[in-house]
Motif scaffolding. Structure first.
Motif, PDB file in Angstrom:
ATOM      1  N   MET A   1      18.544 -11.320  50.874  1.00 34.82           N
ATOM      2  CA  MET A   1      17.966 -10.945  49.261  1.00 34.82           C
ATOM      3  C   MET A   1      16.932 -12.276  49.480  1.00 34.82           C
ATOM      4  SD  MET A   1      20.491 -10.138  47.922  1.00 34.82           S
ATOM      5  CE  MET A   1      20.575 -11.046  46.619  1.00 34.82           C
ATOM      6  N   GLN A   2      16.302 -11.855  47.942  1.00 37.99           N
ATOM      7  CA  GLN A   2      14.954 -13.070  48.020  1.00 37.99           C
ATOM      8  C   GLN A   2      16.009 -13.737  46.655  1.00 37.99           C
ATOM      9  OE1 GLN A   2      11.136 -11.265  48.564  1.00 37.99           O
ATOM     10  NE2 GLN A   2      12.293  -9.675  48.821  1.00 37.99           N
ATOM     11  N   TYR A   3      14.872 -14.665  46.313  1.00 34.27           N
ATOM     12  CA  TYR A   3      15.399 -15.260  45.035  1.00 34.27           C
ATOM     13  C   TYR A   3      13.918 -16.034  44.495  1.00 34.27           C
ATOM     14  CZ  TYR A   3      20.372 -15.739  46.639  1.00 34.27           C
ATOM     15  OH  TYR A   3      21.155 -14.805  47.220  1.00 34.27           O
ATOM     16  N   HIS A   4      14.000 -16.293  42.685  1.00 36.95           N
ATOM     17  CA  HIS A   4      12.647 -16.437  42.510  1.00 36.95           C
ATOM     18  C   HIS A   4      13.183 -18.156  42.764  1.00 36.95           C
ATOM     19  CE1 HIS A   4       8.445 -15.097  40.456  1.00 36.95           C
ATOM     20  NE2 HIS A   4       9.016 -14.301  40.277  1.00 36.95           N
ATOM     21  N   VAL A   5      11.658 -19.093  43.368  1.00 35.43           N
ATOM     22  CA  VAL A   5      12.314 -19.997  42.577  1.00 35.43           C
ATOM     23  C   VAL A   5      10.429 -20.875  42.271  1.00 35.43           C
ATOM     24  CG1 VAL A   5      12.182 -22.595  44.287  1.00 35.43           C
ATOM     25  CG2 VAL A   5      13.662 -21.085  44.752  1.00 35.43           C
ATOM     26  N   ASN A   6      10.555 -21.504  41.615  1.00 32.28           N
ATOM     27  CA  ASN A   6       9.214 -21.681  41.082  1.00 32.28           C
ATOM     28  C   ASN A   6       8.359 -20.840  41.108  1.00 32.28           C
ATOM     29  OD1 ASN A   6      10.285 -24.120  40.242  1.00 32.28           O
ATOM     30  ND2 ASN A   6      10.091 -25.189  42.143  1.00 32.28           N
ATOM     31  N   ALA A  73      12.929  -9.761  36.234  1.00 33.37           N
ATOM     32  CA  ALA A  73      13.029  -8.717  36.870  1.00 33.37           C
ATOM     33  C   ALA A  73      12.092  -8.660  38.146  1.00 33.37           C
ATOM     34  CB  ALA A  73      11.708  -8.076  35.575  1.00 33.37           C
ATOM     35  N   GLU A  74      11.191  -9.138  38.891  1.00 33.15           N
ATOM     36  CA  GLU A  74      10.555  -9.397  40.655  1.00 33.15           C
ATOM     37  C   GLU A  74      11.080  -9.564  40.761  1.00 33.15           C
ATOM     38  OE1 GLU A  74       5.732 -10.811  39.006  1.00 33.15           O
ATOM     39  OE2 GLU A  74       7.961 -11.952  39.771  1.00 33.15           O
ATOM     40  N   THR A  75      12.529 -10.333  40.823  1.00 33.24           N
ATOM     41  CA  THR A  75      14.344 -10.249  42.147  1.00 33.24           C
ATOM     42  C   THR A  75      15.233  -9.457  41.763  1.00 33.24           C
ATOM     43  OG1 THR A  75      13.705 -12.989  40.503  1.00 33.24           O
ATOM     44  CG2 THR A  75      15.779 -12.688  42.500  1.00 33.24           C
TER      45      THR A  75
END
Length: 185
Positions: A1-6, A73-75
């Motif tokens: 999994m990938q998350y969006h952080v800052n 959307a990218e996440t």
């Protein structure tokens, strides 16, 4: 999994928030939980507007990034998720050791997703039976104390109510949900 952080996509194991972040230290953060169908967040604009209102209530009106919808959307795309649970969190950011927040805000912005296919996890329906609801002793704070429409990271009331349900549970009685009343009952 990938998350969006800052503003950056990061692998789950590298997705971190500072221990000095006010969201971690004080619950000084806003969030929205959304549902994605077909890779699109259902009623995104309503969620974005409520997130903005909560940030305004918390005195950080400029904390919501202009590209938050793109980050979501990218996440979803990075994780190849069509049906998903989506949570956006915005804290006031890292500010060292004092209760009074700085006027300048460098927010921490996190987009967290996990699979949640239509019909529930693994095709199992989430709910078929009637729910057992039990009122609890925990009370909802009055709106004059904490604005009820602000979705902040502080969910202590809900946690205390769930702990009451756990205490009330037995082999023959298993309440599903807590009914939290206001101070007037």
């Amino acid at each position: 999994m990938q998350y969006h952080v800052n503003g950056e996509l990061v692998a789950r194991e590298n997705a971190t928030v500072s221990v000095d972040d006010r969201g971690f230290r004080y619950g000084d953060a806003a969030f929205e939980t959304c549902r994605a169908y077909g890779g699109e967040v259902y009623r995104w604009q309503r969620h974005a507007e409520r997130l903005q209102r909560t940030c305004e209530t918390l005195g950080m009106p400029d904390a919501v990034p202009d590209d938050l919808a793109l980050r979501v959307a990218e996440t979803l795309d990075a994780n190849d998720l069509e049906g998903a649970y989506v949570r956006t969190s915005i804290s006031r950011g890292v500010q060292l050791g004092k209760l009074t927040p700085d006027e300048d805000v460098d927010p921490t912005v996190v987009v967290y997703v996990r699979p949640l296919p239509r019909g529930g996890v693994d095709g199992e329906r989430v709910w078929d039976d009637p729910a057992v609801v039990q009122s609890v002793k925990t009370r909802r704070p009055p709106d004059a104390a904490l604005p009820a429409d602000a979705k902040t990271h502080n969910y202590l009331n809900g946690i205390l109510a769930r702990l009451e349900l756990r205490t009330a549970s037995s082999d023959t009685y298993q309440p599903d949900e807590a009914l939290i009343r206001d101070t007037d009952g």
